[in-house]
Design a protein around this motif. Structure first.
Motif: not given
Length: 291
Positions: A18-19, A22, A25-26, A71, A74-76, A79
């Motif tokens: 998950e990290t 994320r 994405r950054s 995952i 939810e987080h990407f 993008c």
């Protein structure tokens, strides 16, 4: 300008996934990345007969792909363009290296746990075999990046890393520092004055910096620090400088002149990778070396 046509993110179905998603994405929000491949390999040797007997004909690849998709969604999601690749091969390093070649991957993102949780053996193997640059993201690292450190030894390898660091700093408005670790031939002490030896060594290194800046105007003016090894390894001195300067990213050039893969990584990058450094490490191959 740094632009990444394709990027590979290695997931292992642990809590660090998950990290990594994320952080991916950054990266994509800061740099132009055309496509991201989220990958996982199921080592067939780890699927025991007991596992198959218990779970029957369940399609483990589909299950894992669904888990990764949750995952990523939810987080990407939304993008940048991405694809999820799940394979079942006996050798993870080989299949990942094949994916790098097949999809012309320019950068691989690799998660790293602290030494008390993992030996880091797979990561070291991947660094030696993947034909692309690697961005190592420790589990304790922060997404915030404001200051970059690039160690150089005046080789073409470190010069390439410095050019990338300068482009990255200009593109994202980061502070950039250069450092060089020098060693003295201590076997000649006390036959020669240690004080004079230090003075002479620093004079020589400063001349090399001046010559480098004349030949590469774009890096003139970047602050640099000379550090004596003084009983420590180059990697240990780099780690101490990271802590002292409160840097958020380390960029290191990777050597590739030796045809034997196990010897082409370089001792300093290997030692740095095996340390518990809590900031991202961008290990850079030049295009010429990759070819």
């Amino acid at each position: 300008m740094i632009a990444i046509d394709s990027m590979m993110v290695c997931l292992d179905l642990s809590d660090i996934d998950e990290t990594l998603v994320r952080f991916t994405r950054s990266v994509c929000e800061r740099l132009p990345v055309k496509k991201v491949y989220f990958v996982h390999n199921i080592k067939t040797s780890e699927l025991s007969d007991d596992f198959r007997e218990y779970f029957g004909d369940v399609n483990i690849s589909d299950e894992i792909e669904g888990n990764i998709a949750d995952i990523v969604t939810e987080h990407f999601a939304n993008c940048t363009d991405y694809e999820i690749l799940v394979s079942e091969e006996p050798n993870t390093e080989v299949i990942l290296a094949d994916l790098v070649k097949r999809y012309t991957i320019k950068l691989t993102l690799l998660g790293k746990r602290m030494s008390d949780k993992s030996t880091g053996a797979l990561g070291t193997k991947l660094l030696r075999i993947l034909p692309c640059s690697v961005l190592v993201f420790p589990e304790t690292a922060s997404f915030k990046i404001a200051r970059v450190l690039t160690p150089i030894d005046f080789s073409d390898t470190s010069l390439h890393a410095l050019h990338l660091s300068k482009s990255l700093a200009d593109q994202l408005g980061l502070a950039l520092d250069i450092m060089h670790v020098y060693k003295l031939p201590t076997q000649y002490f006390p036959l020669i004055s240690e004080e004079k030896a230090i003075k002479k060594a620093e004079e020589v290194v400063k001349e090399r910096f001046t010559d480098m800046q004349k030949r590469h105007k774009e890096i003139a003016g970047i602050p640099y620090t000379l550090v004596r090894a003084a009983g420590k390894t180059v990697a240990e001195r780099i780690n101490l400088q990271l802590q002292k300067g409160k840097h958020d990213l380390l960029v290191v050039g990777l050597k590739g002149h030796n045809p034997i893969p196990s010897l082409s990584l370089g001792s300093v990058p290997t030692e740095l990778y095996n340390m518990d450094i809590d900031i991202p490490i961008w290990l850079v191959y030049s295009e010429e070396v990759i070819k």
